[in-house]
Scaffold this active site. Structure first.
Site, mmCIF file in Angstrom:
data_model
loop_
_atom_site.group_PDB
_atom_site.id
_atom_site.type_symbol
_atom_site.label_atom_id
_atom_site.label_comp_id
_atom_site.label_asym_id
_atom_site.label_seq_id
_atom_site.Cartn_x
_atom_site.Cartn_y
_atom_site.Cartn_z
ATOM 1 N N THR A 15 0.815 -1.224 0.000
ATOM 2 C CA THR A 15 0.000 0.000 0.000
ATOM 3 C C THR A 15 0.842 1.264 0.000
ATOM 4 O O THR A 15 0.498 2.259 -0.628
ATOM 5 C CB THR A 15 -0.899 0.010 1.262
ATOM 6 O OG1 THR A 15 -1.773 -1.104 1.181
ATOM 7 C CG2 THR A 15 -1.732 1.274 1.338
ATOM 8 N N ASP A 59 1.512 -6.524 -4.572
ATOM 9 C CA ASP A 59 0.713 -6.550 -3.343
ATOM 10 C C ASP A 59 1.251 -7.764 -2.581
ATOM 11 O O ASP A 59 1.476 -8.824 -3.159
ATOM 12 C CB ASP A 59 -0.770 -6.761 -3.715
ATOM 13 C CG ASP A 59 -1.678 -6.649 -2.510
ATOM 14 O OD1 ASP A 59 -2.544 -5.766 -2.511
ATOM 15 O OD2 ASP A 59 -1.537 -7.463 -1.569
ATOM 16 N N SER A 60 1.452 -7.616 -1.290
ATOM 17 C CA SER A 60 2.143 -8.691 -0.571
ATOM 18 C C SER A 60 1.316 -9.969 -0.481
ATOM 19 O O SER A 60 1.823 -11.014 -0.077
ATOM 20 C CB SER A 60 2.568 -8.226 0.817
ATOM 21 O OG SER A 60 1.480 -8.204 1.696
ATOM 22 N N SER A 61 0.052 -9.912 -0.879
ATOM 23 C CA SER A 61 -0.742 -11.145 -0.936
ATOM 24 C C SER A 61 -0.166 -12.087 -1.986
ATOM 25 O O SER A 61 -0.452 -13.289 -1.976
ATOM 26 C CB SER A 61 -2.191 -10.828 -1.300
ATOM 27 O OG SER A 61 -2.659 -9.792 -0.473
ATOM 28 N N ASP A 92 0.007 -7.028 4.632
ATOM 29 C CA ASP A 92 -0.764 -8.274 4.744
ATOM 30 C C ASP A 92 0.096 -9.494 5.075
ATOM 31 O O ASP A 92 -0.282 -10.322 5.893
ATOM 32 C CB ASP A 92 -1.548 -8.539 3.434
ATOM 33 C CG ASP A 92 -2.726 -7.592 3.284
ATOM 34 O OD1 ASP A 92 -3.056 -6.893 4.262
ATOM 35 O OD2 ASP A 92 -3.309 -7.546 2.186
ATOM 36 N N THR A 167 2.355 -10.297 14.396
ATOM 37 C CA THR A 167 1.165 -10.744 13.666
ATOM 38 C C THR A 167 0.395 -9.502 13.251
ATOM 39 O O THR A 167 0.309 -8.549 14.028
ATOM 40 C CB THR A 167 0.242 -11.571 14.597
ATOM 41 O OG1 THR A 167 0.975 -12.677 15.083
ATOM 42 C CG2 THR A 167 -0.980 -12.075 13.882
ATOM 43 N N THR A 278 -0.382 -22.532 19.040
ATOM 44 C CA THR A 278 -1.696 -22.136 19.559
ATOM 45 C C THR A 278 -2.406 -21.128 18.653
ATOM 46 O O THR A 278 -1.762 -20.288 18.022
ATOM 47 C CB THR A 278 -1.606 -21.544 20.989
ATOM 48 O OG1 THR A 278 -2.906 -21.074 21.376
ATOM 49 C CG2 THR A 278 -0.608 -20.405 21.098
ATOM 50 N N GLN A 279 -3.733 -21.240 18.621
ATOM 51 C CA GLN A 279 -4.548 -20.268 17.875
ATOM 52 C C GLN A 279 -4.605 -18.926 18.584
ATOM 53 O O GLN A 279 -4.973 -17.916 17.996
ATOM 54 C CB GLN A 279 -5.999 -20.775 17.766
ATOM 55 C CG GLN A 279 -6.184 -21.934 16.864
ATOM 56 C CD GLN A 279 -7.623 -22.459 16.888
ATOM 57 O OE1 GLN A 279 -8.548 -21.800 17.356
ATOM 58 N NE2 GLN A 279 -7.800 -23.648 16.364
ATOM 59 N N CYS A 280 -4.278 -18.917 19.880
ATOM 60 C CA CYS A 280 -4.312 -17.657 20.633
ATOM 61 C C CYS A 280 -3.199 -16.734 20.145
ATOM 62 O O CYS A 280 -2.135 -17.199 19.754
ATOM 63 C CB CYS A 280 -4.109 -17.917 22.124
ATOM 64 S SG CYS A 280 -5.396 -18.926 22.854
#
Ligand code: ASP
Length: 344
Positions: A15, A59-61, A92, A167, A278-280
């Site tokens: 961006t 785009d970093s995607s 991203d 993250t 972990t998802q946390c």
């Protein structure tokens, strides 16, 4: 080393350098030289800045392992010429790329600082200027003529974070990144506050080693109530799969159903590593803490401890690329290589 540090600014896309396509209204990557014209302040900094751009900014995607290598090669080829590197990258997938770069450069003794922005540089309310200017200043920080930061960092909205601890947590706020398991390395206020105790220490006698092999034959499986046995069976029976990241609940818990544990055990017996992450967003895997993870520990699931999924993906691809026997891979995976997880 010169008193006026040399910084290489690498533009990959994102961006920060995008403009609106008049036909579709969507943001597309823009020409890098045009981008620099928008920040004349860069000339006022106490460092010499050279620039290089991906031939086709993205785009970093659209990031992938080939482009990680393209970026790594640029840094590696210029490693001895510059005192620090600033990478402009879309937010991203910035945490993935920055994590990968941290594994590619062993014994790093110079800063590689990733940054980007939520609004394009041409936007009146852009966050790009502050991010870019401070990222360059941080990359140029020196102590006794040597770079003060000797690791891969991510600078966004007044904080330098250890890149492989980050993250992307927000698609709207300027504060887009968090590092819940590791404190900020630098905080930017009236002064730059360097949290020296948390910086990675460098052993300057050790040579930098550049690693380029990533094996992307992996899969990320996220646990959810109702996870389907036959779908999982289909995924795990694919011959191509060489590694699995299992995103579990809380401190590393999964269903205790026999079919599930037997299936994971069968995968590990085939020599395929399974990493428990972990998802946390914060906290750590602790296999054996609850009954629901005792079996995972017993069958040889690797503990990802407090690693992020982004760093876990990059680390697994990196270690698979090193062609290690499963036992060795497990031991090394559970060891902090670049500060990406708890030391023990
Ligand atoms: N889609 C953009 C990218 O990751 C978002 C950003 O740059 O912040 O390239």
């Amino acid at each position: 080393m010169s008193s006026n540090p040399n910084i290489l600014l690498i533009y990959t896309g994102g961006t920060i350098g995008m403009i609106k396509n008049f036909e579709t209204g969507a943001l597309v990557a823009f020409d890098f030289d045009q981008l620099l014209l928008k920040i004349p302040e860069l000339k006022l900094l106490d460092c010499t800045i050279s620039t290089v751009s991906f031939d086709e900014p993205i785009d970093s995607s659209d990031m992938n392992v080939e482009r990680w290598k393209e970026l790594g090669d640029i840094i590696n080829e210029n490693y001895n010429i510059y005192d620090g590197f600033v990478v402009l990258h879309g937010s991203d997938t910035m945490s993935y790329t920055a994590s990968a770069i941290s594994f590619m450069f062993e014994n790093l003794s110079k800063p590689i600082i990733f940054t980007g922005s939520q609004l394009p540089i041409g936007d009146l309310r852009t966050d790009a200027k502050e991010n870019l200017i401070t990222a360059v200043q941080i990359a140029a920080l020196q102590k006794k003529g040597k770079p003060e930061i000797t690791e891969v960092g991510l600078y966004f909205e007044y904080k330098l974070l250890r890149a492989n601890r980050t993250t992307k947590i927000n698609a709207e706020h300027f504060e887009a990144f968090q590092s819940l398991n590791y404190p900020p390395l630098v905080e930017s206020g009236v002064h730059l506050k360097i949290n020296t105790a948390f910086l990675r220490k460098v052993n300057r006698r050790k040579k930098m080693v550049y690693h380029t092999h990533f094996d992307n034959n992996i899969v990320v499986v996220k646990m959810f109530p109702g996870i389907n046995e036959s779908i999982l069976k289909g995924i795990f029976s694919m011959e191509q799969v060489k590694g699995v990241i299992l995103e579990t609940y809380g401190a590393g818990n999964t269903t205790t159903k026999k079919w599930f544990v037997d299936m994971l055990s069968g995968v590990i017996k085939k020599g395929i590593p399974i990493v428990n992450v972990t998802q946390c967003s914060g906290g750590s895997v602790e296999m054996g803490k609850y009954d629901t993870s005792v079996a995972l520990k017993k069958i040889g699931v690797i503990s990802g401890k407090d690693i992020t999924t982004e760093a876990a993906v990059a680390k697994l691809m990196y270690l698979l690329g090193e062609n290690l026997p499963l036992k060795v891979l497990k031991t090394i995976y559970e060891t902090s290589l670049r500060g990406e997880m708890l030391e023990n």
